[in-house]
Each structure stands twice: as structure tokens, then as C-alpha cells.
Design a protein around this motif. Structure first.
Motif, PDB file in Angstrom:
ATOM      1  N   ALA A  80     -23.799 -13.814 -31.296  1.00  0.00           N
ATOM      2  CA  ALA A  80     -22.422 -12.540 -31.008  1.00  0.00           C
ATOM      3  C   ALA A  80     -21.886 -12.790 -30.259  1.00  0.00           C
ATOM      4  O   ALA A  80     -22.422 -12.787 -28.818  1.00  0.00           O
ATOM      5  N   HIS A 108     -14.894  -8.150 -33.072  1.00  0.00           N
ATOM      6  CA  HIS A 108     -16.294  -8.805 -32.469  1.00  0.00           C
ATOM      7  C   HIS A 108     -16.885  -7.205 -31.894  1.00  0.00           C
ATOM      8  O   HIS A 108     -18.496  -7.319 -31.696  1.00  0.00           O
ATOM      9  N   HIS A 111     -19.216  -8.063 -35.284  1.00  0.00           N
ATOM     10  CA  HIS A 111     -20.647  -8.910 -34.617  1.00  0.00           C
ATOM     11  C   HIS A 111     -21.700  -8.643 -33.864  1.00  0.00           C
ATOM     12  O   HIS A 111     -22.818  -8.676 -34.418  1.00  0.00           O
ATOM     13  N   THR A 112     -21.408  -7.642 -32.982  1.00  0.00           N
ATOM     14  CA  THR A 112     -22.146  -7.082 -32.112  1.00  0.00           C
ATOM     15  C   THR A 112     -23.195  -6.532 -32.792  1.00  0.00           C
ATOM     16  O   THR A 112     -24.158  -6.826 -32.578  1.00  0.00           O
ATOM     17  N   ALA A 163     -24.178 -17.883 -36.838  1.00  0.00           N
ATOM     18  CA  ALA A 163     -23.227 -16.352 -36.713  1.00  0.00           C
ATOM     19  C   ALA A 163     -21.928 -16.049 -37.268  1.00  0.00           C
ATOM     20  O   ALA A 163     -22.573 -16.753 -38.924  1.00  0.00           O
ATOM     21  N   HIS A 165     -18.142 -14.625 -38.886  1.00  0.00           N
ATOM     22  CA  HIS A 165     -16.848 -14.239 -37.751  1.00  0.00           C
ATOM     23  C   HIS A 165     -16.304 -12.539 -39.169  1.00  0.00           C
ATOM     24  O   HIS A 165     -16.054 -12.635 -40.485  1.00  0.00           O
ATOM     25  N   GLY A 376     -23.751  -7.884 -43.489  1.00  0.00           N
ATOM     26  CA  GLY A 376     -24.790  -9.078 -42.052  1.00  0.00           C
ATOM     27  C   GLY A 376     -25.902  -9.333 -41.640  1.00  0.00           C
ATOM     28  O   GLY A 376     -26.375  -9.821 -41.606  1.00  0.00           O
TER      29      GLY A 376
END
Length: 393
Positions: A80, A108, A111-112, A163, A165, A376
Motif C-alpha cells: 500500500a 492512497h 489502499h492503506t 496491490a 489502486h 479490497g
């Protein structure tokens, strides 16, 4: 625990902890930090992971990684990116950025949170195989913080990496996949053009810097398109041109700046030499001289065939209808540096609510549908199960 139950366990954990996880996202979103300045973000991540009994390893600057499961064996990694952009937020959310001029306008924070949710969910399980979750700083800077993460040894023992996005052009609940290039290489060029200067009434007595710049602007992209296979998606676009101060004076110098992008790794490695040859051809007849500053960015993200196939299988295990084809993007992403060392794949995480117009990344009004976080986390949990399933390679 039995590898076959990992996805269900992660799903169950997220269902029970959804409100807490969404709270993590809102905290991160409200406290964005620029590249290599993610001090508070790193501290928040470390404290949260330690609260689940984990032992995160901090990088020399900002960012960290955390290991789960046994020490030995082929390690599966997830990445991430934790930095934000110098973009003012315009969403009006109750948890909007409290840092003026800085925001998570690239997703982001999502993602984190997905990676943090995965790590905390896996911490409650008796994993039989090793997993590493990387929280990388400085994705948004030229070259990317991934280079530092690799240099700091975060890929040691890693055999594959994944990953996601956030993608506001894909509906929430859908996962966009693509084999091969899913992003482009993105480099910056600066061309300084020089001449002796002169008066516009006597252009024949000097070398016209502005004329040379105009020739470069109009001819260079076309010449490039005739020297590179169009299937590589190579494109040169100028965004800045500057020269002179007066209408009747030919300046001594001028500056052109632009970007050159390509989806082909071989073309990316050859572009600088090719561009130099083409600039020579355009500038020589004008009598001017030039200096090219070619600032190399990141290579394209090249999703591995097998890694992508496994991601598709994992996504369909979560929802048989969720997989869609992701278009190849002209944007750059430093996840590509990891894929220079180990196989892996990046997926597009649908972030559009399905209502209203599509928004775009790097814009202050980007408002990600928070349901994407659960998608996710469940996707990553399913990837862990599929990757370590007996007989899988």
C-alpha cells in the motif's frame, strides 16, 4: 489454520470490524501527509498494528512493513502507498483533509486501509505460510519511494506481490484486471534551446530560439510516432513553453517541458537515445543549440500472467461477477519497481458509487465509495488463500 479457510475468516473479521476499519480510513483521510513526510501516518499504522500484537518494522525514513505467519518459506507480499498529494480537497466531507492544500486525492488512504485491514485480520489467524504487508512512502514523487523500499530490503524472501489502486471509473464491487502493462512509464523532459539573440526585424542575422521551439513542439511528437511502434502506446506531450520578454526581441534562450509515456518496457529503455537523435534533426537547421534533461520516472506496471490469473481466481471466489477488464492507463505507478524483482499484479479497485458523474484521480473532489474497502480486504484475503492453496504455483 487450514489455508482453505483464510478467505472466509478474513471476510468474517471484516464484517465484525467494518466500523472500526472505516474509522481508520477516515482518520488517515483527515490527516494527509506529503511524500517522505508521512510521520504521523507511520505512527498511526505502527500503533494500530501493535494493538493487534504485531511487530512492524519501520523503514529508515517513513513507512513500514509487518510480517505475519512463520518466518521461513516463500513469502507473499501486499503493498500500500501512504502518501498524499499537494491538492486542495473540495469534497465537503465531515472527515475532509485538515492539512490545507494536501489531500488523499489519489485514493492512497483507501489502499492503506485495505492493507491495514488485511494485516489485522490475518493477525487473528494461525497462518501456516508467511505474509508481508508493506506500507510504502512517497509513491507520488518522481522515481517513486518503491526504489527505497527495495533498497531497504523489504522484498527479501518475497516470492510474489500484489496491490490495488482505487479506480473512480469502475463501479464499487468490481475488480479491474489486466495482464501485461496496466500503467505506462512516465518520464519528464526539459529542453533548453539557446541562440545568440537578436531583433525580430533581422531574423536572418541570428538563430531564432522561438522558431526552433515551435519546430520542436509541432514536429517532435510526430517524428516520434513514426519511429516507435504505435502498439506501444508511446506519446509525447508538451505542457510548458517559455521564452522571451518582448515582442520585437528574439530571445537567447527558451525552455520546453513535457512528458513522454509508453506501455512498452523496451521502448522506455530506448526513449532517451531516440529522443536525442530526433531533437538533433529538428534543431540543426535552425542554427540553435540545445540541452536535453531527460528525467527518468518509473517503468510501466507489467502484471505477471500467472499472478494476474491467480488474482482473477481469487476475485471470482469472492464474487463470481466482480471481474472486469481494466483499460491500460497512461499514468505512472511505482509499483512497477517491485515487479522488476518479483512477479505480481496490480488490480483496479472499483470506487464509483454508481450515481452521478465519474470523478477522476488527482482531483480535489474525488470521493471514493467506502464500500470499496471491504471489497479490497476480502480480495486480499482470497489471494492469500489461493496463493497458498496446495498444488498452486
Amino acid at each position: 489454520m487450514d489455508d482453505a479457510g483464510i478467505a472466509a475468516a478474513v471476510d468474517d473479521w471484516f464484517t465484525r470490524n467494518q466500523e472500526r476499519v472505516i474509522g481508520w480510513r477516515r482518520h488517515i483521510h483527515a490527516h494527509p501527509e506529503l511524500s517522505n513526510e508521512e510521520v504521523a501516518t507511520t505512527e498511526f499504522l505502527a500503533e494500530t498494528l501493535e494493538g493487534f500484537g504485531l511487530h512492524p518494522v519501520r523503514f529508515p525514513g517513513t513507512g513500514l512493513y509487518v510480517d505475519l505467519g512463520p518466518v521461513e518459506g516463500d513469502r507473499l507480499a501486499f503493498r500500500a502507498d501512504i502518501d498524499a498529494l499537494r491538492v486542495s480537497e473540495q469534497t465537503g466531507l465531515s472527515f475532509a483533509s485538515g492539512n490545507p492544500g494536501v489531500s488523499h486525492s489519489c485514493g492512497h488512504d483507501v489502499h492503506t486501509t485495505v492493507a491495514l485491514g488485511l494485516a489485522c485480520a490475518l493477525s487473528t489467524l494461525d497462518l501456516q505460510h508467511p505474509v508481508r504487508v508493506i506500507f510504502q512512502p512517497a509513491e507520488e514523487v518522481m522515481g517513486g519511494g518503491a526504489l527505497d523500499v527495495v533498497r531497504w530490503g523489504a522484498l527479501e524472501g518475497v516470492s510474489a506481490i500484489y496491490a490495488v489502486h482505487a479506480e473512480p471509473h469502475i463501479k464499487v464491487g468490481q475488480i479491474g484486471v489486466r495482464t501485461g502493462a496496466i500503467t505506462s512509464a512516465s518520464d519528464v523532459i526539459r529542453i533548453e534551446v539557446q541562440g545568440p539573440g537578436g531583433h525580430t526585424s533581422r531574423p536572418q542575422l541570428t538563430a531564432d530560439v522561438v522558431y526552433a521551439m515551435g519546430a520542436l513542439i509541432t514536429q517532435l511528437p510526430g517524428l516520434l510516432s513514426r519511429r516507435v511502434d504505435p502498439r506501444t502506446g508511446t506519446v509525447l506531450v508538451f505542457g510548458h513553453a517559455e521564452a522571451g520578454d518582448a515582442a520585437n526581441a528574439i530571445p537567447k534562450h527558451g525552455l520546453l517541458e513535457g512528458t513522454i509515456r509508453t506501455a512498452d518496457i523496451t521502448t522506455w529503455r530506448e526513449n532517451e537515445d531516440l529522443l536525442t537523435d530526433l531533437i538533433d534533426l529538428v534543431v540543426a537547421p535552425t542554427g540553435c543549440t540545445y540541452h536535453l534533461d531527460y528525467i527518468r520516472g518509473v517503468p510501466p506496471v507489467l502484471n505477471d500472467d500467472a499472478a494476474t490469473a491467480l488474482a482473477v481466481q481469487a476475485a471470482r471466489a469472492v464474487d463470481p461477477q466482480c471481474v472486469v477488464s481494466a483499460p491500460q492507463s497512461s499514468g505512472g505507478e511505482d509499483f512497477s519497481w517491485y515487479l522488476e524483482h518479483v512477479p505480481g499484479a496490480m488490480m483496479r479497485l472499483g470506487a464509483w458509487s454508481g450515481e452521478g458523474e465519474h470523478q477522476d484521480l488527482h482531483q480535489g473532489d474525488l470521493n471514493v465509495d467506502e464500500r470499496a474497502i471491504g471489497v479490497g480486504v476480502r480480495l486480499f484475503g482470497s489471494i492469500v488463500e489461493e496463493y497458498f492453496r496446495p498444488g498452486e504455483e
